[in-house]
Design a protein around this motif. Sequence first.
Motif, mmCIF file in Angstrom:
data_model
loop_
_atom_site.group_PDB
_atom_site.id
_atom_site.type_symbol
_atom_site.label_atom_id
_atom_site.label_comp_id
_atom_site.label_asym_id
_atom_site.label_seq_id
_atom_site.Cartn_x
_atom_site.Cartn_y
_atom_site.Cartn_z
ATOM 1 N N GLN A 1 6.835 -6.361 3.155
ATOM 2 C CA GLN A 1 6.912 -7.820 3.227
ATOM 3 C C GLN A 1 6.042 -8.434 2.142
ATOM 4 O O GLN A 1 4.876 -8.087 1.981
ATOM 5 C CB GLN A 1 6.445 -8.303 4.600
ATOM 6 N N THR B 1 5.994 -2.710 5.899
ATOM 7 C CA THR B 1 6.295 -3.073 7.288
ATOM 8 C C THR B 1 7.234 -2.091 7.962
ATOM 9 O O THR B 1 7.365 -2.114 9.184
ATOM 10 C CB THR B 1 6.920 -4.471 7.345
ATOM 11 N N TYR C 1 11.381 -9.724 1.483
ATOM 12 C CA TYR C 1 10.982 -8.326 1.548
ATOM 13 C C TYR C 1 11.335 -7.638 0.237
ATOM 14 O O TYR C 1 12.124 -8.154 -0.569
ATOM 15 C CB TYR C 1 11.676 -7.606 2.709
ATOM 16 N N ILE D 1 1.999 2.023 7.602
ATOM 17 C CA ILE D 1 2.340 0.631 7.889
ATOM 18 C C ILE D 1 1.109 -0.241 7.635
ATOM 19 O O ILE D 1 0.003 0.083 8.075
ATOM 20 C CB ILE D 1 2.812 0.473 9.349
#
Length: 589
Positions: free
Chosen positions: A477, A459, A426, A441
Amino acid sequence: MKKSYSAKCLLILAFAAALLAGCNGKGSKESQDEQETKKISVSVENPVRSDIEITGDFIGTVSADSTVNIVSKLSGDVTNTYFEVGDHVNAGDLMFTIDDTSARISMKQAQAALDSSRASLGSAQAGLDAAKVSNLYTTAQVTQQWGTAATNEMQLANAVNSAKYGLMNANENNDAASVQLDYIRDQISDIDDQIDDLENNKSNMEKYAKSLSQTKSIYTQISACAGLPLGEVTTALNQIYTAYDLAKLDLSITDPEAAAKRYLQLNTGASTVQELDSMISGANSAASAIDSLESAKDQLLVSKAQAEVAKVAASTGVCQAQEAEALAQRMLDDYRNYTLATIITGGNAQLAGANSQVASAEAGVKQVQAGVTQAETGVEAAQLQLDYANVKAPVSGIVTSKYITVNNMAAAGSPAYTIMADDTQYVDFYVSEAVMERLMIGQEITVTRNGGTYKAQITENAGVADVTNGLFFVKAQLLPGGDRLINGTKVKLTLATDSRSSVMTVPIDSVYYLNDAAYVYLYSNGKAAKADVVTGISDSDRIEITDGLSEQDRVITTWASQLRDGMEVEIEGGPSAGDKIEVLNEIPD
């Protein structure tokens, strides 16, 4: 506002030349005036709708989840181990095993208990099936009884309705007989009145008929004179006039037909002898009408007697219909209050008993099912203990520590291995509140490190400020290919912080500013026209116009410091008024 470098240089040179020209004499001033009258060549275009996106750069940190400890859930002797420190394992690989003798014994006991519970469940289910079949049979019987009862009730109700209909007919017949009797009585009364009137007028009618007959006789005598010789007509008419005293009527003594007709009109009002005959016949008929009325009255008296008999019969029919209705209603009420109530109550009792048997059987099945569930849970628990004897890697990664050895005891709850997991990587970064509110998102961002470019998707965007720096934490991510980045390193992030779709835009170099107020120049009939506008967001090429322009306006897109409101300009290359021109960033000579 962004301007091209060449344009800025040319502007500086132009201003310098103007200052130098101001220091020269009169000739220089005339040269300047000549230059000011020279038209500026410009490019124009209509505002167009397009998408604008603003991007921003941020600093993020590459991160991954922490290490994972493999813990035994079962205490026992270790029978085998399969990996050492430094080995790479995949999720699901068997790491080590523990002696499972006790767990296998428990598994057999649990399976035996489950088999016994399932056998009991079969027996209970058979009892439930039998109770349901019996319930269906009882329900069918009760339904048949209720159906028959409903049919009987319907028949009795129909009998009541028929009786009411018969009573209604009897009342109507009785009313009709009363009306008929009253009608005949009224007719008899009318005939009696007519007879009384005719008896009073009978003698008058006879006298009137006699008078009309005498008038006809005289009329006939006068008319007969028309057949006499011409010299005898006057004598004959005078004799008739004298005999019947008709001289005062002023009748003709030469024209018998005219005299007869006038005599007839004066005495009777008739125009012809046929009319007179009708009057005589009517008078004679009126005189003899009483005889006809007497005959009609006799017939009405007979009809009256018959109507009175019919009225008595109709009244009797009403009484009989009332008694029939009362009897039918009594039979229906007794059936509903006693017979039907007994049938319904008995049927409900039968159904309640059958339902009770089904409920009892269902309760027995549920009780046995609970025992089966408990036995299945015991088997699952025993299977879990067997599974605990084979410990597998929960994640993929590198073995960094090993705490067990073969033939030694593994304690439940104590770490056996430690693995550095190969988790998804990440990028963590912080943004301001304004940027945070626009992030979504799944939004894609660009990650840059040492000349390499990678992609990531947002994310996590919790919308909660960090108390240490007041910024908002965001997590993205890394997509496939980003695993080459090292955990803990800093990376550059580029993402869209604001955007507009299908908005009106113009080239950014066509907008001017004065005290933070924006304006543009429009081409109108060979002159530059200043127009105030309201601007929105912009990128390196175009700027959003939220107010002040329409798509039909022709915006001057060539930036020039000499432009003024009302100044004469010309379109570079001399195109037609509707053409769109390529933007130029240099001031022409």
